[in-house]
Design a protein around this motif. Structure first.
Motif, PDB file in Angstrom:
ATOM      1  N   LEU A  41       0.750  -1.049   0.046  1.00 34.91           N
ATOM      2  CA  LEU A  41       0.087   0.053  -0.106  1.00 34.91           C
ATOM      3  C   LEU A  41       0.862   1.431  -0.095  1.00 34.91           C
ATOM      4  O   LEU A  41       0.515   2.333  -0.577  1.00 34.91           O
ATOM      5  CB  LEU A  41      -1.054   0.004   1.112  1.00 34.91           C
ATOM      6  N   ALA A  44       2.243   1.747  -3.572  1.00 30.70           N
ATOM      7  CA  ALA A  44       1.123   2.223  -4.463  1.00 30.70           C
ATOM      8  C   ALA A  44       0.805   3.762  -3.959  1.00 30.70           C
ATOM      9  O   ALA A  44       0.394   4.334  -5.163  1.00 30.70           O
ATOM     10  CB  ALA A  44      -0.197   1.235  -4.311  1.00 30.70           C
ATOM     11  N   ALA A  45       1.004   4.254  -2.835  1.00 29.08           N
ATOM     12  CA  ALA A  45       0.779   5.432  -2.620  1.00 29.08           C
ATOM     13  C   ALA A  45       2.105   6.470  -3.083  1.00 29.08           C
ATOM     14  O   ALA A  45       2.161   7.690  -2.478  1.00 29.08           O
ATOM     15  CB  ALA A  45       0.468   5.637  -1.119  1.00 29.08           C
ATOM     16  N   ASP A 113      -7.505  -0.562   4.043  1.00 29.54           N
ATOM     17  CA  ASP A 113      -7.705  -0.509   2.472  1.00 29.54           C
ATOM     18  C   ASP A 113      -6.844   0.818   2.077  1.00 29.54           C
ATOM     19  O   ASP A 113      -6.601   1.686   2.900  1.00 29.54           O
ATOM     20  CB  ASP A 113      -9.206  -0.218   2.083  1.00 29.54           C
ATOM     21  N   GLU A 114      -6.814   0.878   0.692  1.00 29.20           N
ATOM     22  CA  GLU A 114      -5.983   2.090   0.368  1.00 29.20           C
ATOM     23  C   GLU A 114      -6.824   3.246   0.463  1.00 29.20           C
ATOM     24  O   GLU A 114      -6.489   4.427   0.665  1.00 29.20           O
ATOM     25  CB  GLU A 114      -5.937   1.901  -1.246  1.00 29.20           C
ATOM     26  N   ARG A 115      -8.200   3.154   0.706  1.00 27.41           N
ATOM     27  CA  ARG A 115      -8.827   4.341   0.904  1.00 27.41           C
ATOM     28  C   ARG A 115      -8.769   4.962   2.613  1.00 27.41           C
ATOM     29  O   ARG A 115      -9.150   6.048   2.785  1.00 27.41           O
ATOM     30  CB  ARG A 115     -10.535   3.978   0.868  1.00 27.41           C
ATOM     31  N   ALA A 118      -4.916   6.837   1.504  1.00 21.51           N
ATOM     32  CA  ALA A 118      -4.869   7.868   0.479  1.00 21.51           C
ATOM     33  C   ALA A 118      -4.850   9.197   0.918  1.00 21.51           C
ATOM     34  O   ALA A 118      -4.273  10.052   0.634  1.00 21.51           O
ATOM     35  CB  ALA A 118      -6.056   7.532  -0.703  1.00 21.51           C
ATOM     36  N   VAL A 250      -4.502  -4.062  -4.749  1.00 19.73           N
ATOM     37  CA  VAL A 250      -3.301  -2.947  -4.722  1.00 19.73           C
ATOM     38  C   VAL A 250      -2.631  -2.819  -6.074  1.00 19.73           C
ATOM     39  O   VAL A 250      -2.210  -3.904  -6.519  1.00 19.73           O
ATOM     40  CB  VAL A 250      -2.356  -3.278  -3.540  1.00 19.73           C
TER      41      VAL A 250
END
Length: 259
Positions: A41, A44-45, A113-115, A118, A250
């Motif tokens: 994660l 990914a960010a 989660d990515e949410r 983010a 992801v």
């Protein structure tokens, strides 16, 4: 931006009931450890500078890092007195807090989660940011974040009678600190250690920071985004049955080197 992941604790509330002993960041969900998910994660960010604070059974975490084969260096720092509070663990990573740039301070025992991540990492400007989930279970276990007119006024499991606030939720346990605030946080933590309070959870030092510099923080509301902090065996069950099915795949935004 640098991520500091706190993964030194014994996890006694989980280990004693589950009958197993290993760092909680190694808990697997569908064959992927919490640590591997953290790294996925973060990458990914766009965050690839990671400092991992270890303590309990660090050799197991080192082995997991080798197994994962993350294509970026991971700096590890060892707290040999991990049996004390997490304040001491944060003190052990003081260099990572104070070497410049924004810092993400993250608990390792969270499936998310990515949410959730983010909004914490959004924006290039130096930022102090908190995460709040307004949909939480009442009780003494959640660390409550209370706001008044958007300013943090409390961060504790148990709230004082008469506390004035207009928004309450659970703190996710992730914090973004800009360079100046991260350095001040390191000073506060050092004060705890010097005054014999190294056995306290680091949230107490974060609380002091918020009460001192609350207007400098903004808060991202992640209500509805799937996440869970894992402290008890029942949390493992909930993570697998309720949270894991809601997680988005992801997708890395970081270009890998070509061979």
């Amino acid at each position: 931006m640098r991520a500091i992941i706190l993964a030194a604790g014994l996890g006694l509330r989980l280990q004693q009931q589950a009958g197993e002993q290993f760092p909680k960041c190694l808990l697997p969900f569908e064959g992927v450890s919490l640590l591997e998910r953290h790294l996925q994660l973060l990458e990914a960010a766009g965050v690839t500078e990671v400092v991992l604070a270890l303590g309990f059974q660090p050799e197991q975490v080192d082995a997991e890092l080798k197994r994962i084969g993350w294509p970026h260096p991971v700096e590890t720092v060892l707290n040999t007195r991990f049996d004390l509070g997490s304040v001491l663990t944060v003190h052990c990573v003081a260099d990572a807090l104070t070497r410049g740039g924004d810092v993400l301070l993250m608990d390792a025992d969270v499936l998310y989660d990515e949410r959730v991540l983010a909004p914490l990492v959004a924006g290039d400007a130096p930022t102090n940011r908190l995460l709040i989930d307004r949909d939480f279970e009442a009780g003494d276990e959640p660390v409550k974040l209370c706001l008044r007119d958007g300013v943090p006024v409390e961060l504790r499991k148990q709230l004082a009678v008469g506390l004035q606030y207009d928004t309450i939720g659970e703190s996710v346990g992730f914090f973004r600190l800009n360079e100046a605030t991260a350095k001040r946080f390191a000073q506060i933590v050092a004060g705890y250690v010097d005054s014999g309070r190294a056995n306290l959870p680091h949230e107490e030092a974060v609380r002091d920071l918020l009460l001192e510099r609350g207007p400098e923080f903004d808060t991202a509301d992640v209500t509805g985004a799937p996440w869970i902090e894992i402290d008890f065996p029942n949390d493992v069950v909930r993570a697998a049955e309720e949270v894991l099915p809601q997680l988005r795949p992801v997708v890395s935004r970081v270009k890998q080197p070509t061979l």
